[in-house]
Design a protein around this motif. Sequence first.
Motif, PDB file in Angstrom:
ATOM      1  N   SER A  31      -2.984   4.293   8.718  1.00  0.00           N
ATOM      2  CA  SER A  31      -3.642   4.941   7.593  1.00  0.00           C
ATOM      3  C   SER A  31      -3.467   6.458   7.645  1.00  0.00           C
ATOM      4  CB  SER A  31      -5.140   4.597   7.599  1.00  0.00           C
ATOM      5  OG  SER A  31      -5.751   5.091   8.785  1.00  0.00           O
ATOM      6  N   GLN A  36       2.242   7.777   6.396  1.00  0.00           N
ATOM      7  CA  GLN A  36       2.548   7.170   5.103  1.00  0.00           C
ATOM      8  C   GLN A  36       3.550   8.013   4.332  1.00  0.00           C
ATOM      9  OE1 GLN A  36      -1.086   6.454   3.037  1.00  0.00           O
ATOM     10  NE2 GLN A  36      -1.912   5.074   4.596  1.00  0.00           N
ATOM     11  N   GLU A  76      -5.243  -9.038 -10.688  1.00  0.00           N
ATOM     12  CA  GLU A  76      -6.289  -8.264 -10.032  1.00  0.00           C
ATOM     13  C   GLU A  76      -7.655  -8.628 -10.602  1.00  0.00           C
ATOM     14  OE1 GLU A  76      -5.075  -4.083  -8.596  1.00  0.00           O
ATOM     15  OE2 GLU A  76      -4.192  -4.267 -10.597  1.00  0.00           O
ATOM     16  N   THR A  80      -7.911 -10.391  -5.578  1.00  0.00           N
ATOM     17  CA  THR A  80      -6.565 -10.300  -6.146  1.00  0.00           C
ATOM     18  C   THR A  80      -5.794 -11.559  -5.785  1.00  0.00           C
ATOM     19  OG1 THR A  80      -6.561  -7.883  -6.011  1.00  0.00           O
ATOM     20  CG2 THR A  80      -4.427  -8.976  -6.197  1.00  0.00           C
ATOM     21  N   LYS A  95     -10.459  -7.874   0.523  1.00  0.00           N
ATOM     22  CA  LYS A  95     -10.654  -6.525   1.030  1.00  0.00           C
ATOM     23  C   LYS A  95     -11.552  -6.548   2.264  1.00  0.00           C
ATOM     24  CE  LYS A  95     -10.371  -4.702  -3.677  1.00  0.00           C
ATOM     25  NZ  LYS A  95     -11.102  -4.024  -4.783  1.00  0.00           N
ATOM     26  N   ASP A 177      -2.236  -6.284   4.860  1.00  0.00           N
ATOM     27  CA  ASP A 177      -1.633  -5.048   4.359  1.00  0.00           C
ATOM     28  C   ASP A 177      -1.941  -3.922   5.341  1.00  0.00           C
ATOM     29  OD1 ASP A 177      -0.727  -2.868   3.023  1.00  0.00           O
ATOM     30  OD2 ASP A 177      -1.876  -3.212   1.188  1.00  0.00           O
ATOM     31  N   ARG A 179      -1.774  -0.828   5.156  1.00  0.00           N
ATOM     32  CA  ARG A 179      -2.391   0.381   4.609  1.00  0.00           C
ATOM     33  C   ARG A 179      -3.828   0.130   4.171  1.00  0.00           C
ATOM     34  NH1 ARG A 179       2.897   2.313   1.094  1.00  0.00           N
ATOM     35  NH2 ARG A 179       4.095   3.096   2.887  1.00  0.00           N
ATOM     36  N   SER A 180      -4.007  -0.865   3.279  1.00  0.00           N
ATOM     37  CA  SER A 180      -5.360  -1.134   2.779  1.00  0.00           C
ATOM     38  C   SER A 180      -6.153  -2.031   3.720  1.00  0.00           C
ATOM     39  CB  SER A 180      -5.283  -1.807   1.407  1.00  0.00           C
ATOM     40  OG  SER A 180      -4.696  -3.098   1.512  1.00  0.00           O
ATOM     41  N   GLN A 181      -5.450  -2.697   4.650  1.00  0.00           N
ATOM     42  CA  GLN A 181      -6.029  -3.676   5.563  1.00  0.00           C
ATOM     43  C   GLN A 181      -6.551  -4.913   4.812  1.00  0.00           C
ATOM     44  OE1 GLN A 181      -8.573  -2.050   8.669  1.00  0.00           O
ATOM     45  NE2 GLN A 181      -7.849   0.009   8.161  1.00  0.00           N
ATOM     46  N   ASN A 182      -6.092  -5.108   3.577  1.00  0.00           N
ATOM     47  CA  ASN A 182      -6.445  -6.319   2.859  1.00  0.00           C
ATOM     48  C   ASN A 182      -5.853  -7.538   3.555  1.00  0.00           C
ATOM     49  OD1 ASN A 182      -7.727  -4.736   1.028  1.00  0.00           O
ATOM     50  ND2 ASN A 182      -6.235  -5.014  -0.628  1.00  0.00           N
TER      51      ASN A 182
END
Length: 897
Positions: A31, A36, A76, A80, A95, A177, A179-182
């Motif tokens: 992150s 990034q 979405e 999602t 999320k 994910d 980046r978002s940690q989804n």
Amino acid sequence: MRHWITKLAICALFLYSLLLTPKYVEADQLSNPYVQQLDVLPVVETLASAGNNYGEIRKEDFWRFREIAKVANKLEGLFTLYSDDDLGTIYLALKPEQLNKNYLATVTMESGIGESGIYSGLPLADFLFYFQRVNNNLHFVARNVKFRTESSEPEQRSLARSFSDSVLYSLAIDSIDPRSQNILINLDDLLMQDFAGLTPLLKYSLQADYHLETSKSYFGDRQSFPKNVEIDAIYGFSSPEGADLITLPDSRALTLKVHYSFSQLPENNDYIPRLADDRVGYFITAFQDFSDNNVQEPFVRYINRWHLEPLDPNAPLSPPKKPIVFWIENAVPLLYRDAIREGVLMWNKAFAKAGFQNAIEVRQMPDDADWQPADVRYNTIRWFNSLDAGFARGPTRVNPFTGEILDADIIVDASMVRSIQQEYQALMSANSSLSKNPCQQQNARVVSSAELCYGVESSNQAAMGALALSLLRNTTPNSAAMKEYVHQYLRSLIAHEVGHTLGLRHNFHGSTMLAPQELNQTEITHTKGLAGSVMDYLPVNIAPQGVEQGDYFPSVVGPYDEWAIEYGYKISPSQALKPIIPEAEKSFLQQIALASPQPELSYATDEDIWDINPLANVWDMSSDVLLYSQWQMDNARVMWQRLDKHYLSPGESYSNLRVLFNKVLNYYFRNATLLSKYIGGQSFQRLHASDDIAWAFVPVSLFKQRQALAKLQEYVFAEDAFSFSPQLLNQLAPSRWQHWGSPISNNRLDYPIHDRILKFQSKVLRSLLDSDRLNHLQDIELKTLPGEALPIPELFDTLQKGIWTEVLTPEEPQPISSIRRSLQREHLNILLEIVLGTTDAPEDGHTLAWYELRQLQKAIDIKLKQFGEQLDIYTLAHLEFTGDRITKALNAQLVSH
């Protein structure tokens, strides 16, 4: 140039740091905005490797999530969805902040097979759940909401250890994910594993082993919205042998569609749970509160109701901020939409008493609607077809923490209306292969519950009313009068089911509001109502002979309905104070509930009707059921006379006459059966100590009990109770059609008139001498003053004198008819069972049965000595055999003692 050198330096430092770390990369490193910006993810993906601890990211996760997101169709919303149409796979992205958060799962059978309890539109399940991450798996967990305490209380620590949640599924995390940690999961792992529990349901309902075929199963439509996700799943099932089914082309395989809704619970919406009161009939949300030290009442009970707020809190009558909206499904026939609309809007009269103007609205689902009826955002009145259902149902989905109703869908089987219009539709017999009506199955998983449905008897009542119009008033099936009749019935049916969706339970005391003479006075029924509540199971109101017909079914809700809505929805003055807790409304609600002793507000629900209260019944009407039932049995006798006079049209099959005869006979039997509840009966009200009436139980008066016995003798046991011409009996031919949906019964070809009458008489007689009733009668003698109770000896003696009149009267000998001989043998069987101790009758019951048998034996001996040679052989054999049985039984009893 310096800019690129800086980037390369940062990248080199970062990669060097990765080489010095163990085999994994922490999520918070990815992150980093500098990382990034440098777009070093491909390099990180190459170097990072799998780990096993919480928060670690496997190296394949980096590629996997991004690749799925690139190729899949993205929807979405609350969650999602990523749909891979080529593979037929759906992924759900979660999320991090959605972990351990409560959501509501709602499961609906969107398509069925049209028989044996598997019907489209039926709710299958709804429950609270949350997602919990455990290592590299995601647990799908049903939340335990039965036990609670204040979050600040020490008991909170023990509850989680004491009462388990239910982990229904452990799902492998597909990818994360970086980046978002989804978190991404494959919904195949959740919804293609028989999430809906269809396999055991099919085994129970169809009595066959069906197995889910994943190769025949797939996802259908899917939508994601800000507060809910809607997904269709189509399941293929197979069974090597198949089941005994009619509606399928081949019962070895069937397909069912299930609709899933995952929705967000309302948060911070100012909804105030409302405390329940047992004098007012609401469905409830109950839990055990361990923070409350009141051991006398450990449960907290909230009524289930909608969140209805006035637009103007200071106005005595205000429109709501957000009305309750019902949509009429676009599958409902055009002919019935007006009746359905009126049935829904009937409740606005009750809401007006509670301070709301037009609280309920009705809208029509467009033909090109882009939403489905099972979508939790819409309350829908649905229409389905079946071979054997014959019911309507109004279930709700409720917030299990507060009792707030979130969604409601009413389903109506088209056959409930079709049975009226198809005047000659046969009634389902007890041994018919199609008589698997779910409303009659006490343990049916899907469709049996307290809120359930009218069931087959509602259709029978409606069909009986239509037949009465034809036989008593010469009304043709397509006449304006018949169309109005269907309109009244459907309007009343919908009003009943809408009442359930507003939170109301059945009120089987509602039918007793009006006197019999008031039932057909429309100036009363159009204002006050035909019944105290439309939440009763109301029969068709057929006027007696010589009285002008009024309403067949209610056109307005009753006084109880208005009072119950006031209790549930009227805004209390304390709501102006913020914050408000449910206990603050106690005195306000108690003032409303204090009106409960008023006769028109009497309340009795499902658990109250199977015992001793003659006023808490299904399919009865008026405050004097004895008179009303007599009227209906007289109507039935007139209808039999009309059937006997060439009622059928030229060219019509005689099998239709058999169906009509059965309808009238069943109607006669049902009304006669209502009389027996008066014997040893006690009215019961859910009173509190502060109410004006002193007694919760009030025994039926001795006069009423004697009157009921006299009516039973006249209409059930008397020699001339059933008298049919040979012409009529010889025209009762069965249907001879043999094909699917119309099997030829293996029963007798000719009409079994003796068997039908005896079964009915036996049911009534055994009910009157049932051990429970005898125990009630014995107890009532202690609950009343001397001379006010019906003594057990009087019951025994009255029945014996009425049933054995030919033996016990000193008149000239007369032959005993075959129907009377059958009744007398059954009465003898019952007395012998009581004497020989095969029942749980009280001891006084044993001795009284012995006494009655001795008296009967003496009378038979006298009759045989006086007139033995003058008796016909039927009567002589019957009396000699009866005397012999009594002698042997009494001798056996003496030996056993």
